[in-house]
Design an enzyme around this catalytic site. Structure first.
Site, mmCIF file in Angstrom:
data_model
loop_
_atom_site.group_PDB
_atom_site.id
_atom_site.type_symbol
_atom_site.label_atom_id
_atom_site.label_comp_id
_atom_site.label_asym_id
_atom_site.label_seq_id
_atom_site.Cartn_x
_atom_site.Cartn_y
_atom_site.Cartn_z
ATOM 1 N N ASP A 142 0.829 -1.211 0.000
ATOM 2 C CA ASP A 142 0.000 0.000 0.000
ATOM 3 C C ASP A 142 0.865 1.263 0.000
ATOM 4 O OD1 ASP A 142 -2.035 -1.881 0.344
ATOM 5 O OD2 ASP A 142 -2.175 -1.526 2.505
ATOM 6 N N ALA B 25 -14.154 2.328 7.136
ATOM 7 C CA ALA B 25 -13.299 3.512 7.197
ATOM 8 C C ALA B 25 -11.820 3.129 7.146
ATOM 9 C CB ALA B 25 -13.608 4.312 8.453
ATOM 10 N N GLU C 19 -11.688 -1.374 -3.292
ATOM 11 C CA GLU C 19 -11.058 -0.611 -2.216
ATOM 12 C C GLU C 19 -9.949 0.268 -2.781
ATOM 13 O OE1 GLU C 19 -9.806 -3.619 0.513
ATOM 14 O OE2 GLU C 19 -8.336 -4.502 -0.836
#
Length: 324
Positions: free
Chosen positions: A47, A160, A213
């Site tokens: 990520d 979240a 996502e």
């Protein structure tokens, strides 16, 4: 690539560009994707997100204990640069089960300060939170946690995690985020605090509960481009992540793909997918650099290692991005 699309592109850009488009593909041409560009040094990431520092060097943050940091002078050679929070992240423990691994940092240098949004959660659940931290240098240990921005509970229809700060052409701040559940959401932020400006939550992409996502939105020309990751990460060489894109003339949407399908209805034009020994490329970010737009992402090798991927982004005659 589609024949008509190649012809149109060639008419505008010449035969060399036609060969390049056939060679590396445009959006939605599986099997013709380029390999990640050359990177060296400390390239193990998951990520990744990158910002450019005032001195022209690069600062990268990625998922891991206390948010690991890396730096580069040339966008090719990378070295470890400690962690944002060397002393741990106790404020995130209620969401992580007591661990210090926090996810998907989004890092931006703006107004003389680094802003980093990051998430705390656990796999497969949406009891999650997004926090903000700031720093004047970006260095390890210099970050101050500014607290909670938004959280999701088990009763919510969103998750979240995977935040991304977007500053629109009017200077307004927005945060897009989300994973699975009802999809990708957006909230407005107060630039003075970096926190929420109101209680509105917008929906800007989704797959009816399917795997979507890691949103990232950036502006180029008259469009905002929204990139997301479809399918599954975190399975090593079995990962099926792929990068999809849509665009809109408004930061809040509606975003549609090349065929006009709304991203809120599962739309998305494929930009990059697994090929050869490159598995599950995704959790993408885009940096507008001096030599054009640059795509950052992670991908898995045959041995399951998660590595940094970097490619340049080009645009076809209709303004749709492709990687090379």
């Amino acid at each position: 690539a589609d024949g008509a699309r190649v012809s149109q592109y060639t008419d505008l850009n010449g035969t060399n560009q036609q060969w390049q488009l056939i060679k590396i593909g445009g959006p939605g041409t599986p099997g013709s994707y380029p390999n990640p560009g050359l990177v060296t040094g400390d390239i193990g990431v998951h990520d990744p997100e990158v910002t450019k520092r005032p001195d022209g060097t690069y600062l990268l943050a990625h998922t891991g204990d206390n948010i690991p940091l890396k730096t580069s002078a040339d966008r090719t050679a990378w070295r470890n640069a400690g962690a944002a929070f060397p002393g741990g992240v106790p404020w995130a423990h209620p969401y992580t089960g007591g661990g210090n691994s926090v996810w998907a940092p989004d890092i931006t240098y703006v107004n003389g300060r680094y802003y980093m949004y990051y998430s705390a959660s656990g796999f497969g659940r949406n009891t999650s939170a997004i926090f903000l931290a700031t720093s004047t240098t970006g260095a390890s240990g210099s970050w101050t946690n500014q607290g909670l921005v938004i959280e999701s509970r088990a009763s919510d229809d969103f998750n979240a995690i995977d935040p991304n700060l977007v500053i629109d052409e009017q200077g307004r701040w927005w945060l897009d985020f989300g994973s699975f559940w009802s999809g990708i959401k957006m909230i407005r932020l107060d630039p003075a605090t970096g926190k929420r400006a109101d209680n509105t939550v917008l929906g800007i992409a989704g797959r009816g509960g399917g795997a979507i996502e890691a949103p990232f939105i950036y502006r180029r020309g008259g469009y905002y481009y929204q990139m997301v990751s479809f399918d599954f990460c975190c399975r090593g060489a079995a990962s099926t992540y792929r990068i999809m894109v849509g665009r809109s003339t408004s930061v809040t949407g509606p975003y549609v793909d090349r065929n006009g399908v709304p991203m809120t209805s599962g739309g998305g034009t494929q930009l990059l997918a697994g090929h050869g020994g490159v598995h599950g490329p995704g959790h993408q970010a885009v940096l507008a650099d001096n030599d054009g737009d640059v795509l950052f992402y992670h991908w898995y090798a045959d041995n399951g290692a998660s590595n940094l991927g970097i490619n340049r982004i080009g645009y076809d005659a209709e303004g749709w991005p492709y990687v090379y």
